[in-house]
Every structure is written in structure tokens, then in C-alpha cells.
Write an enzyme that holds these catalytic residues in place. Structure first.
Site, PDB file in Angstrom:
ATOM      1  CB  CYS A 136      44.079  42.966  47.631  1.00 24.39           C
ATOM      2  SG  CYS A 136      43.182  44.526  47.688  1.00 24.39           S
ATOM      3  CG  HIS A 207      43.120  43.646  52.239  1.00 19.96           C
ATOM      4  ND1 HIS A 207      44.018  43.558  51.206  1.00 19.96           N
ATOM      5  CD2 HIS A 207      43.287  42.505  52.983  1.00 19.96           C
ATOM      6  CE1 HIS A 207      44.695  42.429  51.301  1.00 19.96           C
ATOM      7  NE2 HIS A 207      44.276  41.771  52.365  1.00 19.96           N
ATOM      8  CG  HIS A 219      45.556  38.324  52.263  1.00 22.47           C
ATOM      9  ND1 HIS A 219      45.591  39.361  53.169  1.00 22.47           N
ATOM     10  CD2 HIS A 219      46.416  37.397  52.757  1.00 22.47           C
ATOM     11  CE1 HIS A 219      46.416  39.074  54.156  1.00 22.47           C
ATOM     12  NE2 HIS A 219      46.920  37.894  53.933  1.00 22.47           N
TER      13      HIS A 219
END
Length: 247
Positions: A136, A207, A219
Site C-alpha cells: 500500500c 493500511h 489502495h
């Protein structure tokens, strides 16, 4: 590579199966020698992380001329992560040996592949996940490079850092990357980095995604291909803060 080096690589790969083996071909004097290294990845059957001290020890022996790793049960073809690491390594030759169960039940070498840097750039959409290489934060860095011409710093990301009881890599590093913390209640703007907490034992954001505007998030989740999704629902519920680039 000569036959002796290939035999040493094959022996190491078979011994490590079903883990990925990794190692280096080193030029010692006028001869190439294979230096096996330890794979310290948290999921060694899926990818490799070469032990830094093993790399350093190999460099002490001579010049590194090739990076080697195995693909247990998978074709000898470079993955997106392999090609990305190759581009960053500065080493001209990468070698993959594929292994599989043979007709007699033994594990043996199926194929070999050699490749090198070719200017490869992984796509923003549909890239494979490999923590520390294509994850990510890599997607955030690449988006800012492509869309904004901004080079964000990279930082080391040990496997499973979010469950080690102490690390908070995003919160520790966002200011160094030129971002300001706008808070959890901020209205996202295009290009904002949204930090989310998803199953982190450390209780910290683990994240990140880029808000593209119009309710769309870009993402890259663990075990999935990168892509766009609608911002809201579980993603908004997991939001911990909004980061805005200030430079």
C-alpha cells in the site's frame, strides 16, 4: 553461469523447498561462486527477503554479479515484485529456478530463467501484492511520482511490523515524507492519504490509500491486486486520520 554454480543453486533450492531459497552469485577472483543466503520473510513460501548480514558477507567475498531465488511450484517467470526489485537493485542479472514434484515423487528443478533491468514500471491498477516491494505504501509513492512528480522517501517495512507490539511506521514517518496530519474528521481532498487500521495488534494505522476524489479510493490490500473502490463503509469505519501533502 557454469555447471558448478547451477548445481549449487539447485541443491540449495531443493533443500529449502517448499520455501523460496535466495542467494547471490559472487565473482571471487576469476571464478563465479554461489553464496546461499537465508530467506527471512514472514511468508517464505510466497516471497523472499534476503538476510542483510548474509548479503554483506557475500559482498566481502567478491563482487555480486547475480541475485538468485527459487519459485517452488510456480513457473520460472519473474513476478511484478521480482521485476520491481530487479530495477531497484542495481544488479544486472537475476536468476529464477522453478521447482516441482517430479514423476517419482521427488522434488526437482523444472526450469531456469535469467532477466535484468529493462525500465519496468508496475501499473497502478492490477499490481500484485508483495510486502515491502509492492504494497500500500509503494502505491502511494508511485501515485505521487506519476501524478504529482513528487518523490516520497521510502522506509524499511519489516514483515508483520503491525503485530510486533511496538511499531507504528506510518505515524512515525509521515512528517518526513512531507505530510501534515489533518485529523480523522477532515474532509478528504484529491491526493490525500487516508490511514486506516485493519486487524493491527499494535492498535495503529497499518493500511494507506489515496483519495482520488468523487468518493473513490485507490489502495492495495494484502493478498489482493491494487485497484479502486468506493470510499465508505468498512473503509471509512477503519479510518484513523487524513494526511495531506505539504511538501
Amino acid at each position: 553461469m557454469n555447471g558448478q554454480v547451477k548445481a549449487a543453486i539447485a541443491e540449495h533450492a531443493i533443500a529449502e523447498y517448499p520455501r523460496e531459497c535466495c542467494g547471490l552469485v559472487v565473482l571471487v577472483g576469476a571464478a563465479e561462486v554461489y553464496a546461499p543466503c537465508r530467506n527471512i520473510a514472514a511468508t517464505p513460501a510466497e516471497h523472499f527477503v534476503m538476510a542483510p548480514e548474509d548479503y554483506a558477507a557475500a559482498e566481502d567475498r567478491g563482487a555480486v554479479v547475480a541475485v538468485v531465488h527459487s519459485h517452488p511450484g510456480v513457473a520460472a517467470r519473474p513476478s511484478m515484485a521480482d521485476k520491481t526489485m530487479c530495477e531497484k537493485s542495481g544488479i544486472d542479472k537475476w536468476v529464477i529456478v522453478s521447482l516441482g514434484v517430479q514423476g517419482d515423487g521427488s522434488v526437482g528443478v523444472d526450469d531456469w530463467c535469467e532477466f535484468g533491468p529493462c525500465g519496468y514500471v508496475p501499473p497502478l491498477i492490477g499490481r500484485e501484492f508483495s510486502h515491502g516491494t509492492l504494497d500500500c505504501y509503494t502505491l502511494v509513492r508511485d501515485w505521487y511520482h506519476i501524478e504529482r512528480g513528487v518523490e516520497l522517501p521510502d522506509f524499511e517495512r519489516p514483515d508483520a511490523w503491525w503485530d510486533d507490539g511496538k511499531s507504528s511506521l506510518y505515524l512515525d514517518n509521515f512528517e518526513k515524507a512531507g505530510f501534515a496530519d489533518m485529523g480523522q474528521e477532515a474532509e478528504p481532498q484529491t491526493g490525500d492519504v487516508l490511514l486506516m487500521q485493519i486487524r493491527s495488534k499494535n492498535g495503529v494505522p497499518n493500511h494507506a490509500g489515496i483519495y482520488l476524489g468523487d468518493g473513490v479510493l485507490l489502495h492495495h490490500m494484502y493478498g489482493r491486486l491494487s485497484g479502486r473502490t468506493v470510499w465508505g463503509g468498512m473503509w471509512a469505519h477503519s479510518l484513523r486520520t487524513v494526511l495531506r501533502y505539504k511538501g
